[in-house]
Design a protein around this motif. Structure first.
Motif: not given
Length: 320
Positions: A148-159
């Motif tokens: 999502s365009s709202e995804s934060s860098p931390g959330e994406l890397l944590a995923a």
């Protein structure tokens, strides 16, 4: 036991507690519980995990990242990006370096690469296992992600780390490393080299065996892997030029004995399995005979190795 099962167990325990859990609840591991539970709780600090059908879903506070279990970009060392309906679907290929992964995520989200670099430094927030020693390289698991365009860098890397943790759990990485007399990080380092060197996943167990045979060889034998040399110099290619083989990089396995200090990319499940379950054989050398057809040959003879090199050069000269 998967991360989802561990989280369900944790939530079940909390539901039966008479008092609300203290603030440090998710940072503690109760006596009698497996060390794996602590790993799941660390991941829970950053993201909530659930399974929906055949899709591995990671939900952050303001975004959602989906990873289909059956789409892992096998044999790929590239990143594909598709956009539409307010979301971006990107496939992060196996073997990409962390720098490449972050560039791909930056292009997909429009967020600066520097934001991903800052997020990558907080290993605890990302849910990295202790044996990662705080470094994300090797733990950004390849796959197809819906961003999502709202995804934060931390959330994406944590995923991506959460997906790695699940794959490590499913593949028995920690127990397998112990049985092999290696640390999990060493196994992952071997897997990253296997991913970089093998052109066909069917050859991965043999490549892993060559690495272990060299590490265990008497007298001591250097790995001499071009992929590690190039990584240490932040270069790309198939073969390292002679001047690079004299570099003082810790990743120069032509000059230094043993494994490099850590992974040289982010391997997929096949490469990790090969590192845990190498083929049986005496091989000490391998040569890519035909790059276009992904043909590799293996030998334990130095004289045979030089013949294979000649065959490789001949194929290159004829466009093979």
């Amino acid at each position: 036991m998967s991360i989802e099962d561990l989280l369900r167990e944790t939530l079940s325990d909390m539901a039966h507690e008479e008092q609300p859990p203290p603030p440090g609840r998710f940072l503690q591991v109760r006596v009698g519980r497996s060390r794996r539970r602590g790993l799941a709780l660390a991941a829970a600090v950053a993201v909530a995990v659930m399974a929906v059908g055949s899709t591995f879903v990671v939900e952050g506070l303001s975004s959602r990242v989906a990873v289909p279990r059956d789409v892992m970009g096998q044999g790929s060392d590239e990143a594909l990006v598709e956009t539409g309906r307010g979301r971006t679907t990107l496939t992060v290929g196996e073997g990409l370096r962390l720098a490449q992964v972050m560039e791909t995520l930056s292009a997909a989200t429009g967020r600066p690469v520097e934001e991903f670099k800052r997020a990558a430094k907080d290993g605890r927030a990302l849910g990295l296992p202790a044996y990662a020693k705080g470094a994300l390289e090797g733990f950004a698991f390849p796959g197809t992600y819906e961003v999502s365009s709202e995804s934060s860098p931390g959330e994406l890397l944590a995923a991506m780390v959460t997906r790695f943790n699940r794959a490590a759990e499913d593949g028995g990485l920690v127990d397998g490393a112990r049985r092999a007399g290696r640390t999990p990080l060493e196994i992952l380092t071997v897997a990253s080299i296997v991913q970089a060197e093998a052109y066909d996943k069917r050859d991965m167990p043999k490549v892993a065996r060559v690495i272990y045979n060299r590490l265990n060889h008497t007298p001591e034998m250097k790995l001499e892997m071009d992929s590690t040399v190039l990584y240490g110099l932040n270069k790309f290619g198939v073969r390292a030029p002679n001047e690079d083989l004299r570099s003082r990089s810790r990743y120069n396995t032509y000059a230094r004995l043993g494994l490099p200090p850590g992974p040289i990319g982010n391997p997929g499940a096949d490469a990790i399995e090969a590192a845990l379950k190498p083929a049986a054989g005496p091989w000490l050398f391998f040569v890519v005979i035909d790059q276009k057809k992904s043909v590799m040959k293996f030998t334990d003879s130095e004289s045979e190795f030089f013949k294979l090199v000649e065959e490789h050069n001949k194929n290159r000269g004829t466009g093979g």
